[in-house]
Design an enzyme around this catalytic site. Structure first.
Site, PDB file in Angstrom:
ATOM      1  N   ASP A  90       0.833  -1.314   0.171  1.00 48.61           N
ATOM      2  CA  ASP A  90       0.098  -0.021   0.201  1.00 48.61           C
ATOM      3  C   ASP A  90       0.913   1.303  -0.174  1.00 48.61           C
ATOM      4  OD1 ASP A  90      -2.762   0.737   0.710  1.00 48.61           O
ATOM      5  OD2 ASP A  90      -1.618   2.107   2.081  1.00 48.61           O
TER       6      ASP A  90
ATOM      7  N   ASP B  89      -1.913   9.886  -9.902  1.00 46.84           N
ATOM      8  CA  ASP B  89      -1.912   8.971 -10.843  1.00 46.84           C
ATOM      9  C   ASP B  89      -0.442   8.528 -11.419  1.00 46.84           C
ATOM     10  OD1 ASP B  89      -4.471   8.762 -11.035  1.00 46.84           O
ATOM     11  OD2 ASP B  89      -4.923   9.575 -12.923  1.00 46.84           O
TER      12      ASP B  89
ATOM     13  N   GLU C 195      -4.737   2.196  -4.129  1.00 42.36           N
ATOM     14  CA  GLU C 195      -3.472   2.487  -4.003  1.00 42.36           C
ATOM     15  C   GLU C 195      -2.771   1.318  -3.467  1.00 42.36           C
ATOM     16  OE1 GLU C 195      -5.594   4.155  -2.220  1.00 42.36           O
ATOM     17  OE2 GLU C 195      -5.056   4.471  -0.126  1.00 42.36           O
TER      18      GLU C 195
ATOM     19  N   ASN D 214      -2.876  13.079  -3.231  1.00 45.13           N
ATOM     20  CA  ASN D 214      -4.079  13.356  -4.163  1.00 45.13           C
ATOM     21  C   ASN D 214      -4.672  14.771  -3.728  1.00 45.13           C
ATOM     22  OD1 ASN D 214      -4.557  11.788  -6.106  1.00 45.13           O
ATOM     23  ND2 ASN D 214      -5.892  10.320  -5.064  1.00 45.13           N
TER      24      ASN D 214
END
Ligand code: C2E
Length: 209
Positions: free
Chosen positions: A75, A92, A118, A83
């Site tokens: 993770d 991204d 993610e 973000n």
């Protein structure tokens, strides 16, 4: 009459040839659609569906033929913060950065996938626990070794880190149970401060102690 039949045969041959070309085009297209359905478009890794199918096959093979199977869940640490701070496009790019490092270490027979937002998963068939943990440690330090820059503004994004949990499969353990143990190990990594790898074995021994 013979000439007419000859002409007719030539026409039929041409039609047959063009049907062959059409069938081959459709076959290629179908193959592409099938590949797309199994691939995560952003990272080009396998998607969850493809991974679940592979994991089932690898576990069945493990039950039948023995050997070893390990599963890692990875993770990206504090991904939401990337973000929220820098926007989805930069988020991204971070996903692509991590995916690219994962695909460098995930050659066959290892299988890697983007498992969720993610979250990534890698299955390692036929490797010892210490080999797998060593590879994951290399991956972790490789990802953390670079500071990324936001391309549009050249802002420093800092270092991206990952946490991972790894579980080594017991014979006849279901893929779901294996996932759950790897997930629990990932949770240990997160609780212990992130940017680290934890093994489900260690959790068991920690609990026993
Ligand atoms: P990408 O932009 O398509 O880049 C693919 C690969 O091309 C990179 O793999 C790297 O090997 C090379 N490359 C691209 N741009 C540069 C560059 O400016 N300098 C150098 N030395 N090499 C470059 P890599 O590093 O594994 O990155 C994979 C993906 O991760 C990139 O795909 C991009 O989407 C993202 N990424 C990596 N580093 C950064 C970064 O500093 N900022 C941002 N915004 N994204 C990054």
């Amino acid at each position: 009459a013979t000439r007419r039949i000859q002409r007719h045969t030539v026409v039929l041959e041409r039609r047959l040839e063009s049907s062959h070309t059409e069938v081959s085009k459709l076959r290629n297209h179908l193959e592409q659609v099938r590949r797309d359905a199994m691939t995560d478009a952003l990272t080009n890794l396998a998607n969850r569906k493809a991974f679940d199918e592979k994991l089932d096959t690898i576990c069945a093979d493990h039950d039948e033929h023995g050997g070893t199977v390990s599963l890692a869940i990875i993770d990206i640490d504090m991904f939401k913060r990337f973000n929220d701070t820098w926007g989805h496009q930069t988020g991204d790019q971070v996903l692509r950065y991590v995916a690219s490092a994962i695909s460098r270490i995930a050659q066959m027979p290892r299988v890697a996938a983007r498992y969720g937002g993610e979250e990534f998963a890698i299955v390692f068939p036929g490797e010892t626990a210490s080999q797998v943990e060593h590879v994951l440690e290399t991956l972790r330090s490789d990802i953390a070794s670079r500071a990324l820059r936001r391309r549009s503004t050249n802002d420093d994004l800092g270092v991206v880190t990952i946490s991972a949990g790894v579980a080594h499969r017991h014979k006849n353990e279901s893929p779901l149970q294996l996932m759950e143990r790897a997930d629990a190990a990932l949770y240990v990594s997160k609780r212990a401060g992130r940017n680290r790898i934890s093994s489900a074995q260690n959790i068991l021994s920690e609990t026993a102690a």
